[in-house]
Design an enzyme around this catalytic site. Structure first.
Site, mmCIF file in Angstrom:
data_model
loop_
_atom_site.group_PDB
_atom_site.id
_atom_site.type_symbol
_atom_site.label_atom_id
_atom_site.label_comp_id
_atom_site.label_asym_id
_atom_site.label_seq_id
_atom_site.Cartn_x
_atom_site.Cartn_y
_atom_site.Cartn_z
ATOM 1 N N LYS A 109 -15.383 14.639 96.744
ATOM 2 C CA LYS A 109 -15.862 14.169 96.440
ATOM 3 C C LYS A 109 -16.065 14.714 94.938
ATOM 4 C CE LYS A 109 -18.408 10.617 97.709
ATOM 5 N NZ LYS A 109 -18.257 9.534 98.885
HETATM 6 P P1 NAD Z 1 -23.762 0.853 95.592
HETATM 7 O O1 NAD Z 1 -23.460 1.936 94.638
HETATM 8 O O2 NAD Z 1 -23.309 -0.469 95.411
HETATM 9 O O3 NAD Z 1 -25.324 0.509 96.296
HETATM 10 C C1 NAD Z 1 -26.519 1.397 96.343
HETATM 11 C C2 NAD Z 1 -27.191 0.696 96.709
HETATM 12 O O4 NAD Z 1 -28.680 0.997 97.196
HETATM 13 C C3 NAD Z 1 -27.953 -0.508 95.399
HETATM 14 O O5 NAD Z 1 -28.554 -1.518 96.171
HETATM 15 C C4 NAD Z 1 -28.917 0.687 95.266
HETATM 16 O O6 NAD Z 1 -29.967 -0.308 94.936
HETATM 17 C C5 NAD Z 1 -29.783 0.827 96.972
HETATM 18 N N1 NAD Z 1 -30.743 2.315 96.867
HETATM 19 C C6 NAD Z 1 -30.921 3.002 95.787
HETATM 20 N N2 NAD Z 1 -31.785 4.177 96.208
HETATM 21 C C7 NAD Z 1 -32.388 3.439 96.951
HETATM 22 C C8 NAD Z 1 -33.025 3.729 97.540
HETATM 23 N N3 NAD Z 1 -34.281 5.152 97.186
HETATM 24 N N4 NAD Z 1 -33.621 3.011 98.782
HETATM 25 C C9 NAD Z 1 -33.553 1.447 99.217
HETATM 26 N N5 NAD Z 1 -32.122 1.400 98.322
HETATM 27 C C10 NAD Z 1 -31.704 1.901 97.686
HETATM 28 O O7 NAD Z 1 -23.626 1.661 96.643
HETATM 29 P P2 NAD Z 1 -22.475 1.655 98.147
HETATM 30 O O8 NAD Z 1 -21.177 1.328 97.418
HETATM 31 O O9 NAD Z 1 -22.799 0.495 97.997
HETATM 32 O O10 NAD Z 1 -22.957 3.312 98.495
HETATM 33 C C11 NAD Z 1 -23.956 2.953 99.678
HETATM 34 C C12 NAD Z 1 -23.932 4.126 100.635
HETATM 35 O O11 NAD Z 1 -22.701 3.640 101.290
HETATM 36 C C13 NAD Z 1 -23.788 5.504 99.589
HETATM 37 O O12 NAD Z 1 -24.265 6.076 101.072
HETATM 38 C C14 NAD Z 1 -22.052 6.103 100.352
HETATM 39 O O13 NAD Z 1 -22.018 6.701 99.880
HETATM 40 C C15 NAD Z 1 -22.229 5.434 101.252
HETATM 41 N N6 NAD Z 1 -20.697 4.611 101.671
HETATM 42 C C16 NAD Z 1 -20.055 3.739 101.114
HETATM 43 C C17 NAD Z 1 -17.863 3.706 100.585
HETATM 44 C C18 NAD Z 1 -18.119 1.877 99.318
HETATM 45 O O14 NAD Z 1 -16.793 2.089 100.256
HETATM 46 N N7 NAD Z 1 -18.575 2.111 98.698
HETATM 47 C C19 NAD Z 1 -17.996 3.916 101.628
HETATM 48 C C20 NAD Z 1 -18.265 4.916 102.407
HETATM 49 C C21 NAD Z 1 -19.526 5.340 102.128
#
Ligand code: NAD
Length: 419
Positions: A109
Protein backbone atom coordinates in the site's frame (compact mmCIF):
# COMPACT_ATOMS: atom_id res chain seq x y z
CA UNK A 1 -11.23 20.54 2.98
CA UNK A 2 -10.80 17.16 4.68
CA UNK A 3 -9.64 16.97 8.30
CA UNK A 4 -7.89 14.01 9.89
CA UNK A 5 -8.25 12.57 13.39
CA UNK A 6 -6.01 9.71 14.55
CA UNK A 7 -6.16 8.18 18.02
CA UNK A 8 -4.98 4.56 18.27
CA UNK A 9 -2.68 2.55 15.98
CA UNK A 10 -4.58 1.20 12.97
CA UNK A 11 -1.87 -1.42 12.48
CA UNK A 12 -2.25 -2.48 16.14
CA UNK A 13 -5.96 -3.08 15.57
CA UNK A 14 -5.25 -4.97 12.36
CA UNK A 15 -2.85 -7.31 14.17
CA UNK A 16 -5.49 -8.10 16.80
CA UNK A 17 -7.63 -9.75 14.10
CA UNK A 18 -4.64 -11.67 12.78
CA UNK A 19 -3.70 -12.96 16.25
CA UNK A 20 -7.15 -14.39 16.85
CA UNK A 21 -7.02 -16.47 13.67
CA UNK A 22 -3.33 -17.36 14.13
CA UNK A 23 -4.13 -18.85 17.55
CA UNK A 24 -6.85 -21.06 16.07
CA UNK A 25 -4.42 -22.21 13.36
CA UNK A 26 -1.75 -23.01 15.95
CA UNK A 27 0.68 -20.89 13.97
CA UNK A 28 4.18 -21.37 15.29
CA UNK A 29 5.75 -18.32 17.03
CA UNK A 30 8.49 -17.73 14.42
CA UNK A 31 5.96 -17.56 11.57
CA UNK A 32 3.77 -15.27 13.68
CA UNK A 33 6.72 -12.92 14.25
CA UNK A 34 7.47 -12.89 10.54
CA UNK A 35 3.88 -12.23 9.48
CA UNK A 36 3.33 -9.39 11.93
CA UNK A 37 6.21 -7.34 10.46
CA UNK A 38 6.29 -5.61 7.08
CA UNK A 39 8.99 -6.69 4.60
CA UNK A 40 9.78 -3.12 3.60
CA UNK A 41 8.64 0.41 4.53
CA UNK A 42 9.69 3.39 2.45
CA UNK A 43 9.22 7.05 3.46
CA UNK A 44 10.29 9.92 1.25
CA UNK A 45 9.82 13.63 0.60
CA UNK A 46 7.81 14.85 -2.36
CA UNK A 47 8.85 18.37 -3.27
CA UNK A 48 6.61 20.05 -5.86
CA UNK A 49 5.71 23.46 -7.14
CA UNK A 50 2.30 24.94 -6.36
CA UNK A 51 0.49 26.71 -9.20
CA UNK A 52 1.43 29.94 -7.38
CA UNK A 53 5.13 29.09 -7.87
CA UNK A 54 5.63 28.33 -4.16
CA UNK A 55 7.74 25.26 -3.31
CA UNK A 56 5.90 22.73 -1.10
CA UNK A 57 7.02 19.39 0.39
CA UNK A 58 4.70 16.48 1.18
CA UNK A 59 5.56 13.06 2.62
CA UNK A 60 5.10 9.88 0.56
CA UNK A 61 5.00 6.24 1.69
CA UNK A 62 5.06 2.77 0.19
CA UNK A 63 4.88 -0.33 2.36
CA UNK A 64 5.53 -3.75 0.83
CA UNK A 65 4.21 -6.08 3.46
CA UNK A 66 4.66 -9.57 2.05
CA UNK A 67 5.89 -11.12 -1.22
CA UNK A 68 5.37 -14.84 -0.52
CA UNK A 69 2.62 -15.33 -3.11
CA UNK A 70 3.79 -12.79 -5.71
CA UNK A 71 4.50 -9.09 -6.28
CA UNK A 72 3.18 -6.67 -3.64
CA UNK A 73 -0.23 -5.29 -4.61
CA UNK A 74 -2.22 -2.41 -3.17
CA UNK A 75 -3.54 1.08 -3.71
CA UNK A 76 -2.19 4.57 -3.25
CA UNK A 77 -4.09 6.88 -0.89
CA UNK A 78 -4.04 10.69 -1.02
CA UNK A 79 -5.52 11.94 2.27
CA UNK A 80 -4.45 14.22 5.16
CA UNK A 81 -4.70 11.26 7.59
CA UNK A 82 -2.08 9.16 5.76
CA UNK A 83 0.67 7.99 8.15
CA UNK A 84 3.21 5.18 8.12
CA UNK A 85 1.03 3.33 10.64
CA UNK A 86 -2.06 3.55 8.43
CA UNK A 87 -0.22 2.57 5.25
CA UNK A 88 1.34 -0.41 7.05
CA UNK A 89 -2.09 -1.58 8.24
CA UNK A 90 -3.50 -1.21 4.73
CA UNK A 91 -0.55 -3.19 3.27
CA UNK A 92 -1.09 -5.87 5.93
CA UNK A 93 -4.79 -6.14 4.98
CA UNK A 94 -3.86 -6.35 1.29
CA UNK A 95 -1.72 -9.41 2.04
CA UNK A 96 -4.72 -11.27 3.48
CA UNK A 97 -7.17 -9.87 0.94
CA UNK A 98 -5.13 -11.12 -2.03
CA UNK A 99 -4.75 -14.50 -0.34
CA UNK A 100 -8.42 -14.86 0.64
CA UNK A 101 -9.42 -14.64 -3.03
CA UNK A 102 -6.39 -16.72 -4.03
CA UNK A 103 -4.59 -14.17 -6.23
CA UNK A 104 -0.86 -14.58 -7.00
CA UNK A 105 0.03 -11.35 -5.19
CA UNK A 106 1.51 -10.26 -1.88
CA UNK A 107 0.37 -7.12 -0.07
CA UNK A 108 1.40 -3.49 -0.39
CA UNK A 109 0.00 0.00 0.00
CA UNK A 110 1.14 3.58 -0.51
CA UNK A 111 0.08 7.09 0.17
CA UNK A 112 0.80 10.78 0.29
CA UNK A 113 -0.20 12.92 3.26
CA UNK A 114 -2.13 15.62 1.43
CA UNK A 115 -5.64 16.90 0.83
CA UNK A 116 -6.35 16.23 -2.86
CA UNK A 117 -9.57 18.28 -2.71
CA UNK A 118 -7.46 21.44 -2.35
CA UNK A 119 -5.02 20.61 -5.19
CA UNK A 120 -5.35 21.57 -8.86
CA UNK A 121 -4.98 18.95 -11.61
CA UNK A 122 -1.52 20.32 -12.38
CA UNK A 123 -0.44 20.02 -8.74
CA UNK A 124 -1.83 16.47 -8.52
CA UNK A 125 0.06 15.51 -11.66
CA UNK A 126 3.36 16.91 -10.36
CA UNK A 127 2.95 15.16 -6.98
CA UNK A 128 2.06 11.85 -8.66
CA UNK A 129 4.97 11.96 -11.09
CA UNK A 130 7.44 12.69 -8.28
CA UNK A 131 5.85 9.95 -6.13
CA UNK A 132 6.25 7.45 -8.99
CA UNK A 133 9.81 8.58 -9.80
CA UNK A 134 10.87 8.04 -6.17
CA UNK A 135 9.63 4.42 -6.38
CA UNK A 136 11.00 3.46 -9.81
CA UNK A 137 13.47 0.89 -8.45
CA UNK A 138 11.05 -0.89 -6.13
CA UNK A 139 7.81 -1.07 -8.15
CA UNK A 140 7.19 -2.96 -11.40
CA UNK A 141 4.93 -5.69 -12.82
CA UNK A 142 6.91 -8.39 -10.97
CA UNK A 143 7.81 -6.31 -7.90
CA UNK A 144 4.93 -4.16 -6.69
CA UNK A 145 1.79 -3.10 -8.58
CA UNK A 146 -0.08 -0.05 -7.18
CA UNK A 147 -3.74 0.87 -7.83
CA UNK A 148 -6.22 3.61 -6.81
CA UNK A 149 -7.53 4.05 -3.27
CA UNK A 150 -9.14 6.93 -1.36
CA UNK A 151 -8.36 10.24 -3.07
CA UNK A 152 -6.71 8.73 -6.17
CA UNK A 153 -8.23 8.14 -9.59
CA UNK A 154 -7.65 6.35 -12.92
CA UNK A 155 -6.06 9.58 -14.21
CA UNK A 156 -3.56 9.50 -11.33
CA UNK A 157 -2.76 5.87 -12.26
CA UNK A 158 -2.19 7.02 -15.86
CA UNK A 159 0.41 9.60 -14.71
CA UNK A 160 2.06 6.95 -12.54
CA UNK A 161 2.25 4.50 -15.46
CA UNK A 162 3.54 7.18 -17.84
CA UNK A 163 6.28 8.30 -15.43
CA UNK A 164 7.41 4.72 -14.78
CA UNK A 165 7.37 3.91 -18.51
CA UNK A 166 9.45 7.02 -19.29
CA UNK A 167 12.08 5.94 -16.76
CA UNK A 168 12.11 2.37 -18.14
CA UNK A 169 12.27 3.65 -21.74
CA UNK A 170 9.46 1.25 -22.65
CA UNK A 171 5.69 0.88 -22.40
CA UNK A 172 4.85 -0.83 -19.07
CA UNK A 173 1.06 -0.71 -18.55
CA UNK A 174 1.10 -3.58 -16.02
CA UNK A 175 3.07 -1.53 -13.45
CA UNK A 176 -0.21 -0.18 -12.12
CA UNK A 177 -3.90 -1.15 -12.26
CA UNK A 178 -7.10 0.89 -12.18
CA UNK A 179 -5.93 2.76 -15.28
CA UNK A 180 -8.25 4.39 -17.83
CA UNK A 181 -9.32 2.03 -20.65
CA UNK A 182 -7.34 4.09 -23.20
CA UNK A 183 -4.01 2.94 -21.73
CA UNK A 184 -4.65 -0.68 -20.77
CA UNK A 185 -7.28 -0.48 -18.05
CA UNK A 186 -9.74 -3.33 -17.67
CA UNK A 187 -13.40 -3.11 -18.45
CA UNK A 188 -15.36 -3.40 -15.21
CA UNK A 189 -12.50 -2.24 -12.93
CA UNK A 190 -14.20 0.98 -11.78
CA UNK A 191 -17.28 -0.92 -10.60
CA UNK A 192 -15.41 -4.03 -9.39
CA UNK A 193 -15.09 -3.28 -5.68
CA UNK A 194 -18.74 -2.24 -5.32
CA UNK A 195 -19.82 -5.18 -7.49
CA UNK A 196 -17.86 -7.59 -5.28
CA UNK A 197 -19.39 -6.10 -2.11
CA UNK A 198 -22.87 -6.53 -3.59
CA UNK A 199 -22.19 -10.13 -4.74
CA UNK A 200 -21.07 -11.39 -1.33
CA UNK A 201 -23.71 -9.39 0.55
CA UNK A 202 -26.50 -10.80 -1.63
CA UNK A 203 -25.07 -14.31 -1.12
CA UNK A 204 -25.03 -13.80 2.66
CA UNK A 205 -28.57 -12.33 2.58
CA UNK A 206 -29.72 -15.50 0.83
CA UNK A 207 -28.12 -17.59 3.59
CA UNK A 208 -29.95 -15.50 6.14
CA UNK A 209 -33.27 -15.81 4.29
CA UNK A 210 -33.41 -12.09 3.44
CA UNK A 211 -34.97 -11.23 0.10
CA UNK A 212 -33.40 -8.19 -1.66
CA UNK A 213 -36.78 -6.63 -2.46
CA UNK A 214 -37.52 -4.03 0.19
CA UNK A 215 -34.34 -4.73 2.21
CA UNK A 216 -33.28 -1.42 3.78
CA UNK A 217 -29.66 -0.54 3.09
CA UNK A 218 -27.49 2.26 4.53
CA UNK A 219 -24.20 3.16 2.83
CA UNK A 220 -21.54 5.32 4.47
CA UNK A 221 -19.22 6.99 1.94
CA UNK A 222 -20.33 7.89 -1.56
CA UNK A 223 -17.13 7.59 -3.57
CA UNK A 224 -16.11 4.82 -5.92
CA UNK A 225 -17.17 1.97 -3.62
CA UNK A 226 -20.21 3.47 -1.86
CA UNK A 227 -21.93 4.88 -4.93
CA UNK A 228 -21.56 1.63 -6.90
CA UNK A 229 -22.77 -0.47 -3.96
CA UNK A 230 -25.79 1.85 -3.67
CA UNK A 231 -26.71 1.54 -7.32
CA UNK A 232 -26.18 -2.24 -7.44
CA UNK A 233 -28.39 -2.81 -4.39
CA UNK A 234 -31.02 -0.47 -5.84
CA UNK A 235 -30.95 -2.49 -9.11
CA UNK A 236 -31.72 -5.63 -7.10
CA UNK A 237 -34.79 -4.00 -5.54
CA UNK A 238 -33.30 -2.96 -2.19
CA UNK A 239 -34.33 0.36 -0.69
CA UNK A 240 -31.31 2.62 0.00
CA UNK A 241 -32.55 4.56 3.02
CA UNK A 242 -29.30 6.32 3.98
CA UNK A 243 -26.18 7.61 2.22
CA UNK A 244 -23.36 9.92 3.28
CA UNK A 245 -20.05 11.43 2.37
CA UNK A 246 -17.50 13.51 4.25
CA UNK A 247 -19.97 16.46 4.28
CA UNK A 248 -22.71 14.53 6.15
CA UNK A 249 -25.54 12.02 5.79
CA UNK A 250 -29.00 11.86 4.19
CA UNK A 251 -31.91 9.71 5.35
CA UNK A 252 -35.09 8.90 3.46
CA UNK A 253 -37.25 6.10 4.88
CA UNK A 254 -38.99 5.76 1.49
CA UNK A 255 -35.71 5.18 -0.31
CA UNK A 256 -33.17 7.49 -1.93
CA UNK A 257 -33.07 7.86 -5.72
CA UNK A 258 -29.48 6.64 -6.15
CA UNK A 259 -29.20 7.71 -9.80
CA UNK A 260 -30.15 11.26 -8.84
CA UNK A 261 -27.74 11.25 -5.86
CA UNK A 262 -24.85 10.09 -8.10
CA UNK A 263 -25.67 12.78 -10.66
CA UNK A 264 -25.81 15.39 -7.85
CA UNK A 265 -22.47 14.25 -6.36
CA UNK A 266 -20.83 14.32 -9.81
CA UNK A 267 -22.07 17.83 -10.55
CA UNK A 268 -21.26 19.30 -7.11
CA UNK A 269 -18.21 17.14 -6.26
CA UNK A 270 -19.96 16.08 -3.01
CA UNK A 271 -23.43 15.40 -1.60
CA UNK A 272 -23.42 18.75 0.22
CA UNK A 273 -26.81 20.39 -0.37
CA UNK A 274 -28.46 17.21 -1.70
CA UNK A 275 -32.23 17.41 -1.12
CA UNK A 276 -33.35 13.80 -1.61
CA UNK A 277 -33.38 13.06 2.14
CA UNK A 278 -33.22 14.55 5.62
CA UNK A 279 -29.82 15.84 6.61
CA UNK A 280 -28.22 13.81 9.43
CA UNK A 281 -24.72 13.37 10.81
CA UNK A 282 -22.39 10.55 9.82
CA UNK A 283 -22.63 9.28 13.41
CA UNK A 284 -26.42 9.09 13.24
CA UNK A 285 -26.22 7.39 9.84
CA UNK A 286 -24.47 4.34 11.29
CA UNK A 287 -27.27 3.88 13.83
CA UNK A 288 -30.22 4.20 11.42
CA UNK A 289 -32.96 1.55 11.35
CA UNK A 290 -31.94 -0.71 8.45
CA UNK A 291 -31.22 -4.33 7.51
CA UNK A 292 -27.84 -3.96 5.83
CA UNK A 293 -25.11 -1.43 6.67
CA UNK A 294 -22.20 -0.85 4.30
CA UNK A 295 -19.39 1.28 5.71
CA UNK A 296 -17.55 2.40 2.56
CA UNK A 297 -15.53 5.41 3.72
CA UNK A 298 -12.55 5.09 6.08
CA UNK A 299 -11.20 3.09 9.05
CA UNK A 300 -12.53 3.04 12.63
CA UNK A 301 -16.12 4.08 11.95
CA UNK A 302 -17.76 1.34 14.04
CA UNK A 303 -16.37 1.61 17.57
CA UNK A 304 -17.34 0.76 21.16
CA UNK A 305 -19.34 4.00 21.15
CA UNK A 306 -21.80 3.11 18.39
CA UNK A 307 -21.58 -0.71 18.04
CA UNK A 308 -24.19 -1.26 20.80
CA UNK A 309 -26.67 0.91 18.86
CA UNK A 310 -26.17 -0.41 15.31
CA UNK A 311 -29.55 -1.66 14.08
CA UNK A 312 -28.50 -3.57 10.95
CA UNK A 313 -28.62 -7.40 10.90
CA UNK A 314 -25.79 -7.59 8.39
CA UNK A 315 -22.71 -5.39 7.88
CA UNK A 316 -20.63 -5.59 4.71
CA UNK A 317 -17.29 -3.83 5.05
CA UNK A 318 -16.78 -1.96 1.78
CA UNK A 319 -14.05 0.14 3.44
CA UNK A 320 -10.81 -1.26 4.82
CA UNK A 321 -10.78 -1.54 8.61
CA UNK A 322 -14.08 0.26 9.36
CA UNK A 323 -14.68 -1.80 12.54
CA UNK A 324 -12.39 -1.72 15.59
CA UNK A 325 -11.73 -5.11 17.26
CA UNK A 326 -13.72 -4.02 20.35
CA UNK A 327 -16.69 -3.03 18.21
CA UNK A 328 -16.40 -6.27 16.26
CA UNK A 329 -16.65 -8.20 19.52
CA UNK A 330 -19.82 -6.31 20.49
CA UNK A 331 -21.37 -6.88 17.04
CA UNK A 332 -20.59 -10.62 17.25
CA UNK A 333 -22.14 -10.84 20.69
CA UNK A 334 -25.23 -9.08 19.42
CA UNK A 335 -25.55 -11.63 16.61
CA UNK A 336 -24.91 -9.08 13.86
CA UNK A 337 -23.18 -10.78 10.92
CA UNK A 338 -20.12 -8.93 9.57
CA UNK A 339 -18.68 -9.72 6.13
CA UNK A 340 -15.06 -8.66 6.70
CA UNK A 341 -13.24 -6.13 4.54
CA UNK A 342 -10.60 -8.58 3.31
CA UNK A 343 -13.37 -10.62 1.67
CA UNK A 344 -16.16 -8.07 1.07
CA UNK A 345 -14.09 -5.52 -0.84
CA UNK A 346 -11.73 -7.96 -2.60
CA UNK A 347 -13.55 -7.47 -5.92
CA UNK A 348 -11.39 -4.44 -6.71
CA UNK A 349 -8.08 -6.24 -6.40
CA UNK A 350 -9.52 -9.24 -8.22
CA UNK A 351 -10.28 -7.17 -11.32
CA UNK A 352 -6.93 -5.40 -10.82
CA UNK A 353 -5.41 -8.86 -11.16
CA UNK A 354 -7.45 -9.38 -14.35
CA UNK A 355 -6.14 -6.03 -15.61
CA UNK A 356 -2.52 -7.05 -14.90
CA UNK A 357 -3.10 -10.36 -16.74
CA UNK A 358 -4.68 -8.59 -19.73
CA UNK A 359 -1.88 -5.99 -19.93
CA UNK A 360 0.77 -8.70 -19.86
CA UNK A 361 -1.02 -10.71 -22.54
CA UNK A 362 -1.89 -7.61 -24.60
CA UNK A 363 -5.36 -9.06 -25.04
CA UNK A 364 -8.47 -7.49 -23.52
CA UNK A 365 -11.63 -9.16 -22.31
CA UNK A 366 -15.26 -8.18 -22.76
CA UNK A 367 -16.95 -6.59 -19.73
CA UNK A 368 -19.30 -9.56 -19.40
CA UNK A 369 -16.26 -11.87 -19.26
CA UNK A 370 -14.65 -9.76 -16.50
CA UNK A 371 -17.87 -9.68 -14.46
CA UNK A 372 -18.45 -13.40 -14.86
CA UNK A 373 -14.92 -14.28 -13.70
CA UNK A 374 -15.24 -11.81 -10.81
CA UNK A 375 -18.49 -13.45 -9.69
CA UNK A 376 -16.82 -16.88 -9.83
CA UNK A 377 -13.91 -15.75 -7.64
CA UNK A 378 -16.12 -13.96 -5.10
CA UNK A 379 -18.69 -16.76 -4.82
CA UNK A 380 -16.11 -19.54 -4.59
CA UNK A 381 -14.08 -17.90 -1.82
CA UNK A 382 -17.17 -16.62 0.00
CA UNK A 383 -18.35 -20.24 0.15
CA UNK A 384 -14.96 -21.43 1.47
CA UNK A 385 -14.96 -18.79 4.18
CA UNK A 386 -18.55 -19.69 5.07
CA UNK A 387 -17.62 -23.38 5.35
CA UNK A 388 -14.69 -22.61 7.69
CA UNK A 389 -16.95 -20.36 9.79
CA UNK A 390 -19.48 -23.18 10.15
CA UNK A 391 -16.92 -25.93 10.73
CA UNK A 392 -14.91 -24.02 13.31
CA UNK A 393 -17.87 -22.11 14.74
CA UNK A 394 -16.17 -18.73 14.29
CA UNK A 395 -17.29 -15.39 12.80
CA UNK A 396 -16.75 -14.81 9.07
CA UNK A 397 -13.84 -12.46 9.82
CA UNK A 398 -11.88 -15.08 11.75
CA UNK A 399 -12.68 -17.66 9.06
CA UNK A 400 -11.47 -15.32 6.30
CA UNK A 401 -8.19 -14.69 8.16
CA UNK A 402 -7.75 -18.42 8.74
CA UNK A 403 -8.14 -19.17 5.03
CA UNK A 404 -5.81 -16.32 4.03
CA UNK A 405 -3.12 -17.01 6.63
CA UNK A 406 -3.12 -20.69 5.75
CA UNK A 407 -2.56 -19.88 2.06
CA UNK A 408 0.28 -17.40 2.79
CA UNK A 409 1.95 -19.78 5.26
CA UNK A 410 1.80 -22.61 2.72
CA UNK A 411 3.63 -20.42 0.18
CA UNK A 412 6.19 -19.32 2.77
CA UNK A 413 6.87 -22.85 3.96
CA UNK A 414 7.18 -24.13 0.41
CA UNK A 415 9.66 -21.38 -0.50
CA UNK A 416 11.56 -21.68 2.79
CA UNK A 417 13.37 -18.83 4.53
CA UNK A 418 16.46 -17.46 2.74
CA UNK A 419 18.58 -16.74 5.81
P1 NAD B 1 -13.27 7.51 -2.60
O1 NAD B 1 -12.22 8.54 -2.34
O2 NAD B 1 -13.77 7.32 -3.99
O3 NAD B 1 -14.54 7.78 -1.66
C1 NAD B 1 -14.47 7.92 -0.27
C2 NAD B 1 -15.82 8.44 0.19
O4 NAD B 1 -15.85 8.48 1.61
C3 NAD B 1 -16.14 9.85 -0.28
O5 NAD B 1 -17.52 9.94 -0.60
C4 NAD B 1 -15.81 10.70 0.95
O6 NAD B 1 -16.54 11.93 0.96
C5 NAD B 1 -16.29 9.76 2.02
N1 NAD B 1 -15.74 10.05 3.35
C6 NAD B 1 -14.48 10.40 3.69
N2 NAD B 1 -14.39 10.59 5.01
C7 NAD B 1 -15.63 10.32 5.51
C8 NAD B 1 -16.18 10.34 6.81
N3 NAD B 1 -15.44 10.67 7.86
N4 NAD B 1 -17.49 10.01 6.95
C9 NAD B 1 -18.24 9.67 5.89
N5 NAD B 1 -17.78 9.64 4.63
C10 NAD B 1 -16.48 9.97 4.45
O7 NAD B 1 -12.69 6.14 -2.00
P2 NAD B 1 -13.13 4.67 -2.36
O8 NAD B 1 -12.22 4.17 -3.42
O9 NAD B 1 -14.60 4.61 -2.54
O10 NAD B 1 -12.71 3.91 -1.02
C11 NAD B 1 -13.56 3.84 0.12
C12 NAD B 1 -13.06 2.74 1.03
O11 NAD B 1 -13.03 1.51 0.31
C13 NAD B 1 -11.64 2.92 1.59
O12 NAD B 1 -11.55 2.34 2.86
C14 NAD B 1 -10.80 2.11 0.62
O13 NAD B 1 -9.57 1.70 1.18
C15 NAD B 1 -11.73 0.95 0.38
N6 NAD B 1 -11.47 0.20 -0.84
C16 NAD B 1 -11.49 0.80 -2.05
C17 NAD B 1 -11.26 0.03 -3.19
C18 NAD B 1 -11.34 0.61 -4.58
O14 NAD B 1 -11.20 -0.16 -5.54
N7 NAD B 1 -11.59 1.88 -4.75
C19 NAD B 1 -10.97 -1.33 -3.07
C20 NAD B 1 -10.96 -1.90 -1.81
C21 NAD B 1 -11.22 -1.13 -0.71
Amino acid sequence: MITAVREVSVFGDAIAYFNEAAALLDLEPGMRRLLTRPSRQIIFSIPFQRDSGELEVFTGYRVQYNFARGPAKGGIRYHPGVTLDEVTALAFWMTWKCAVVDLPFGGGKGGVTCDPTTLSMGELERITRRYAAELVEVVGPDKDVPAPDVGTTPQIMAWFMDTYSMHMRQHVPSVVTGKPLAIGGSRGRVEATGRGVSLVTLAQMERMGMSPRGTRVVVQGFGNVGSIVGSMFAERGCSIVGISDVTGGYYNSKGIDIGAAIAYAQEHHSLDGYRGGDRITNDALLELPCDVLVPAALEKQLTVRNAPRVQAKLIAEGANGPTTPEADHILNQRGIVVIPDILANAGGVTVSYFEWVQDRAGYFWRESEVNERLADVMHENFARVGDIATMRNVPLRTAAYMLAIDRVVQSMNTRGVYA
